[in-house]
Structure formats: C-alpha cells, structure tokens
Motif scaffolding. Sequence first.
Motif, PDB file in Angstrom:
ATOM      1  N   ARG A 226      -0.681   4.241   5.551  1.00 35.14           N
ATOM      2  CA  ARG A 226      -0.364   3.041   5.477  1.00 35.14           C
ATOM      3  C   ARG A 226      -1.629   2.144   5.992  1.00 35.14           C
ATOM      4  NH1 ARG A 226       3.283  -1.155   5.063  1.00 35.14           N
ATOM      5  NH2 ARG A 226       3.033  -3.097   6.247  1.00 35.14           N
ATOM      6  N   VAL A 227      -2.349   1.337   5.460  1.00 39.57           N
ATOM      7  CA  VAL A 227      -3.485   0.497   5.838  1.00 39.57           C
ATOM      8  C   VAL A 227      -3.374  -0.735   5.796  1.00 39.57           C
ATOM      9  CG1 VAL A 227      -6.057   0.440   5.587  1.00 39.57           C
ATOM     10  CG2 VAL A 227      -4.942   2.511   5.035  1.00 39.57           C
TER      11      VAL A 227
ATOM     12  N   THR B 266      -1.688  -5.684   3.500  1.00 37.02           N
ATOM     13  CA  THR B 266      -1.418  -4.498   3.533  1.00 37.02           C
ATOM     14  C   THR B 266      -2.086  -3.769   2.230  1.00 37.02           C
ATOM     15  OG1 THR B 266       0.877  -4.672   4.168  1.00 37.02           O
ATOM     16  CG2 THR B 266       0.456  -2.663   3.001  1.00 37.02           C
ATOM     17  N   LEU B 267      -2.853  -2.971   2.390  1.00 37.58           N
ATOM     18  CA  LEU B 267      -3.800  -2.231   1.449  1.00 37.58           C
ATOM     19  C   LEU B 267      -3.050  -1.038   0.762  1.00 37.58           C
ATOM     20  CD1 LEU B 267      -7.351  -2.631   2.909  1.00 37.58           C
ATOM     21  CD2 LEU B 267      -6.174  -4.270   1.500  1.00 37.58           C
ATOM     22  N   LEU B 268      -2.635  -0.151   1.721  1.00 38.70           N
ATOM     23  CA  LEU B 268      -1.826   0.966   1.109  1.00 38.70           C
ATOM     24  C   LEU B 268      -0.474   1.010   1.996  1.00 38.70           C
ATOM     25  CD1 LEU B 268      -4.523   3.651   1.450  1.00 38.70           C
ATOM     26  CD2 LEU B 268      -3.687   2.316  -0.578  1.00 38.70           C
TER      27      LEU B 268
ATOM     28  N   VAL C 197      -4.187   1.708  10.690  1.00 37.65           N
ATOM     29  CA  VAL C 197      -3.974   2.793   9.984  1.00 37.65           C
ATOM     30  C   VAL C 197      -2.974   3.704  10.663  1.00 37.65           C
ATOM     31  CG1 VAL C 197      -4.823   4.875   8.961  1.00 37.65           C
ATOM     32  CG2 VAL C 197      -6.262   2.990   9.031  1.00 37.65           C
ATOM     33  N   SER C 198      -1.782   3.999   9.824  1.00 41.06           N
ATOM     34  CA  SER C 198      -0.671   4.998  10.211  1.00 41.06           C
ATOM     35  C   SER C 198      -0.602   6.051   9.054  1.00 41.06           C
ATOM     36  CB  SER C 198       0.433   4.020  10.662  1.00 41.06           C
ATOM     37  OG  SER C 198       0.903   3.648   9.457  1.00 41.06           O
ATOM     38  N   GLY C 199       0.159   6.942   9.457  1.00 43.70           N
ATOM     39  CA  GLY C 199       0.232   8.275   8.544  1.00 43.70           C
ATOM     40  C   GLY C 199      -0.724   9.241   8.851  1.00 43.70           C
TER      41      GLY C 199
END
Length: 453
Positions: free
Chosen positions: A12-13, A19-21, A61-63
């Motif tokens: 997730r970005v 939210t981009l991703l 950023v996460s993930g």
Amino acid sequence: MTAPLVQVTDLRVEVGGRTLLDGVHLRAYPGRVTALLGASGCGKTTTGLALLGEYPEGAKVSGTVLTPAGAVGYVPQHPATVLNPARRIGALLGELGPRSAVEDALRRARLDDPAAVLRRFPHQLSGGQQQRVVIAQALLFGARVLVADEPTTGQDPETKRHLVTELAALVRDGLALVLLSHDLDVVRELADEVVMLRGGRVVRAGAWDEVPAVSPRRSAEPTAPVLAARHLTARHPGGALALADVTLTLGAGECLALTGRSGSGKTTLGRCLAGLHSAYQGTVTLDGRPLPRSLRSRSRAELAAVQYVFQDARAAFDERRPVAGQVARAAVRLGGLGPAEADGAAARLLAELGVPTTGRPAELSGGELQRAALARALVANPRVLVCDEITSGLDALSRRLILDHLAGLRDRTGLALLLITHDRAAADILADRTLDLQTVPSGGVSGSLSTAR
C-alpha cells in the motif's frame, strides 16, 4: 515451479491522502514474464519502482517487497532520461566491467555491433537501441529481474516486434521479466501471468486470457430523431466558411460517427449542436423542437439534454479545484441534485470509469482526466452525447473502457451518440452510421452518409 525472485505482499502506497496502491500482491519467477496491465494512472509504474525500493517523495508505505539484493534492473519508458547525453556509451558502461563483459552484455541485449555502439553518444542511437543499452547496463549490474516500463509505447511495428523477440530471449536465459504495459498484443504474446490493476488495486490475476471485448456494434432500429440538424451552414469567427448545408439526424440508442480530415468541420458541427458555436444558419432540433443557437439561451433541461465531451480534457477542468467536486457541480447545476446526492452520483460514476475520487486535475493521468470529463457529461443524464476525439492519445485500456461504457449506455438507456473521430476502429466498434465530411472547392464541406454493415 522454482521459488519466486520477487514477492510483493499487501503493498500500500499513499501520498498526500491519495492512495496510489492498495493491497497489491505480485510474484515474479525466473524464466517467466509477469505483466502488470492497466490504464494510465492505475499504479503500474508505482509498483514497478517499488521493486527497486523507490517511492514518491513523502509516501506512506506498508506491506512487504522482497527482491534479490541489488539484482533488479529498470528500463524506463524513455531510456534517454537515464543515459548521460555528454558521455559515450563506452564510458557509461566501462565503469561497470571490463570491455569483454560490456560487449557480451550488449550482445545479450541484441546489439550485434558492440564496438560501434560503444563509440556513440546516446543521441546517436535510436530509441530502440537506447533501450537495449539500458538493458545491457542492467545485465552488467547482475540483474536477475528486469522491470520494463511501457517498452513498446510509441514504437513502429517492426521495432516493437524486435523488442518482443529480444525480451523473450532474455527470459529464456532465466531472467524474470516484470512487464508494465497497456499494449494488449505485447502482453498476450509475452506474459505467463497477468496482474490487472485498476485504481491501485489488483482486480484480476492469473494466466493470460482474452480481455473482454467491447460490446459489438449493432444496427440501430429506425426511431424518430432525438436530435436533427437541417441545412447547417456555419462560419468561423473570422468569417471563413466552416460548414456548407450539412444535414443529419440522430435517433435514440444510435451512434453516428462523424469522420473527415482535419479542418473538415467536424468539431464545428458538434459545437453547433451543443450550442457552443452560434454563428450558423439552419436549424437544430431536439425531439422536433428548435434548440436556441447559443448555450446561454438554452434552458437547464436543454443544456443537460445535449452534452459535449472535449478532446482536450485538461483544458476543460479548473486546475485549482478537485475533479470530483467539478463533476458533482454539474450534477447540481444540470441534474437538479442536492449537494449530498450530487457528491454520491459523482463518486459512483468516477468509480465506474476507474477514476480516483480525490485529487485535482494535475494529479490525474491524461486517461483518467478524459474519463472524468466523460463522467461530468454523463452525470447530467443527457439524451445526446457529443464526443470530440475522446479516444485520441489514450492507452488501449483507457480507450477500451470508454468505448465499452458508451456502448453499454447506448444499449441500456437509449443514449444517442455523435462520435467525432479519426479513430476508424472506434467508429467500427460503436457506429451504426458514418457521416464523412469532405472539404469542397468553395471552402465549406459536404457530407456523405454510410450505414454500418
């Protein structure tokens, strides 16, 4: 199957509240091609750069992203941007290994005369040769994974075929290729697995199969005209003749394609119908009743009934205001909705068309902004939609999404479409009839009408 070289889990970005991703999962294996497919702005490039550990400034950023350390190469869409224009290729690549290794990498990248390439500056190479130099550079770095970002965009068919062959050969040698593309033909030819993105989310993943085709064209049943133009003769602001005695009719659920060379008067005719060009003689009627020539003289119902989608979507939006708010304002002004209802209608339409519901025009890609322009017209629930070159310059998936949406509306709601286009394939898909405007010696135009088979 061997273990993956790339594992992306729940990535997730987010940047500035956008939210981009959103929860992207991805695997890439040696000797295989994983294609990221999606329209402009869907998150392909953000995902590809994440494999290199690169994110937009200020990103949250996460993930997890697991890749071989230092072994991911990147080929950008415009390779000249990563080649120093002041240095010869030999100097650029010579820092990465001995001459024999450099020449071997260039040959693996399918540059058959390494010695000649090493003597040249980047500007002395074609775009395809520049791409292969960047690939060779990645190989010299020891890349086991290659991220290719829209590598065939803007290339002629022969260059495209060569590049596909070259990439396939590298994959056979054991490289893992992550292909970012909206070129359906290239993806179909190369990909072992497809990950389709929309709005930063994975909407489909698995082996390649045919992307659902646009609704097939069908011959319209004869109906009473919703919109008709009789003997239109129009002039440009300077007085020059733009249209000479053009007549057309458009029925409910019918698509009429308006074709012709640039300068033949297609846009002028569309603007006359929508009330954007009032300097004409003749009549334009809606359900048999004359429409005022000028937009300012039309009632709210008449404005809503005939909507116009411009070719230059970016110029049609206020850069200072959020796009969703501009779509919602059209729902209030033309659809008679209250603010809350309008916000909901705008959000639903934008989501259907794969457009982010946050952000200003500058934050949207060209394809997203064109789809937002379509949403702003559709939120008024028009009877007639005039589409002026709305597929021009779009990637294949944005184009397909727009055409598919229009085809569905035409069939479900009886929306009448006037498609002003140079895109013969789009006309073949949607149009029941075609009106071809031809310049005549007097300086005006005439039209010849054909019915779709």
